[in-house]
Write a protein that holds these residues in place. Structure first.
Motif, short mmCIF file in Angstrom:
data_model
loop_
_atom_site.label_atom_id
_atom_site.label_comp_id
_atom_site.label_asym_id
_atom_site.label_seq_id
_atom_site.Cartn_x
_atom_site.Cartn_y
_atom_site.Cartn_z
N THR A 1 0.83 -1.20 0.00
CA THR A 1 0.00 0.00 0.00
C THR A 1 0.87 1.25 0.00
N GLY A 2 2.01 1.21 0.71
CA GLY A 2 2.90 2.38 0.73
C GLY A 2 3.45 2.69 -0.66
N ALA A 3 3.79 1.66 -1.45
CA ALA A 3 4.30 1.89 -2.81
C ALA A 3 3.20 2.51 -3.68
N LEU A 4 1.96 2.08 -3.52
CA LEU A 4 0.88 2.66 -4.31
C LEU A 4 0.64 4.10 -3.92
N VAL A 5 0.76 4.42 -2.63
CA VAL A 5 0.58 5.80 -2.18
C VAL A 5 1.66 6.69 -2.77
N ARG A 6 2.89 6.21 -2.84
CA ARG A 6 3.98 7.00 -3.42
C ARG A 6 3.74 7.22 -4.91
N GLU A 7 3.23 6.20 -5.61
CA GLU A 7 2.93 6.37 -7.04
C GLU A 7 1.83 7.41 -7.25
N MET A 8 0.82 7.41 -6.39
CA MET A 8 -0.27 8.37 -6.55
C MET A 8 0.16 9.78 -6.19
N SER A 9 1.10 9.94 -5.29
CA SER A 9 1.58 11.28 -4.94
C SER A 9 2.40 11.91 -6.06
#
Length: 290
Positions: free
Chosen positions: A160-168
């Protein structure tokens, strides 16, 4: 004396022929002779009662009645003994019929539920992305906030942290691909949302596999906690977390409305809609069967 009696008697004396008739009549009719009133009286006598005659018949037919009673009891016993297996067979047949009806009812209800679910799947869905910061990403699509998910996918090798970084950093495109398996003649291909396994890509980079899952207790707890939220993102309080769950970090979520676009039976897309209506979709999810 005889001559004096004949002279004094007003009725003529019977002849020899009348005597013979009287004698025969006396044998059959009781000696009525020339006295009709006596013969009428005897003819009017009541015949013997049937009870007396029946008494002798009963005495003579007692053995026959006993034999008939024994035969009747034997017939009743044989009928009872033959009725028992008939009842067992009827009960077993009724049980089989009830089981068959229960299976038919379950299959019918499953078909109705599946068809109703497909009919309720409109052009707008509620999407929830949740998971622990260092744990696996879960993507759930619902027709409304209280209904079970029509699609719940767990990405096995993407956090989930990797997806949050991609969305930011900008727009995110999640692509889930599955292979089109050959089917036998007469069979129908399953719906695209019911495929069990997928290959996952994020912005063109492969990120492992995704697996379709049923909504369990943990997933329902998360969806129930974010039910009042229509659009938003944040961290859910997780006081009961311990062990490996605590090591994976906080429980994060993001919730928004998605527009569903069906290209064909083998391709569907879900675009996140911004609440203010400005800008393009920040997150898009593609389902492909190739």
């Amino acid at each position: 004396m005889a001559r004096a009696f004949r002279a004094a008697s007003p009725l003529p004396l019977p002849s020899s022929s009348s005597r013979a008739a009287a004698a025969s009549g006396g044998t059959g009719g009781g000696g009525g002779g020339n006295f009709p009133w006596l013969s009428r009286k005897r003819l009017g006598a009541k015949p013997p009662s049937p009870q007396r005659r029946g008494g002798q018949e009963r005495e003579g037919g007692g053995d026959e009645a006993a034999g008939m009673g024994t035969t009747t009891r034997a017939a009743r016993f044989s009928a009872t003994s033959s009725a028992e297996p008939a009842e067992v067979q009827s009960s077993s047949s009724s049980r089989k019929r009830a089981d068959a009806l229960a299976r038919l009812r379950a299959a019918f209800l499953a078909a109705i539920t599946h068809r109703r679910r497909r009919r309720q799947l409109g052009s707008s869905l509620t999407g929830t992305i949740f998971g622990r910061r260092r744990g696996r990403v879960h993507v759930a699509l619902q027709t409304d906030t209280r209904s079970p998910p029509v699609l719940l996918v767990e990405m096995a090798a993407y956090s989930t942290g990797a997806l949050v970084r991609e969305m930011s950093s900008g727009l995110v495109r999640l692509a889930l691909e599955c292979e089109k398996q050959p089917i036998n003649p007469g069979e129908k291909r399953r719906a695209l949302l019911e495929e069990p396994t997928w290959r996952a890509y994020c912005n063109g980079r492969k990120c492992g596999f995704a697996v379709r899952r049923e909504c369990g207790a943990d997933e329902w707890r998360v969806l129930g906690a974010v039910e009042p939220v229509s659009v938003g993102a944040g961290v859910l309080p997780d006081d009961a977390a311990a062990g490996a769950a605590a090591e994976e970090g906080d429980l994060m979520y993001m919730r928004a409305r998605f527009e569903r676009v069906v290209g064909s039976r083998d391709s569907e897309a879900f675009y996140m809609m911004n609440p203010d209506g400005s800008g393009g979709p920040e997150l898009s999810i593609y389902l492909l069967r190739v």
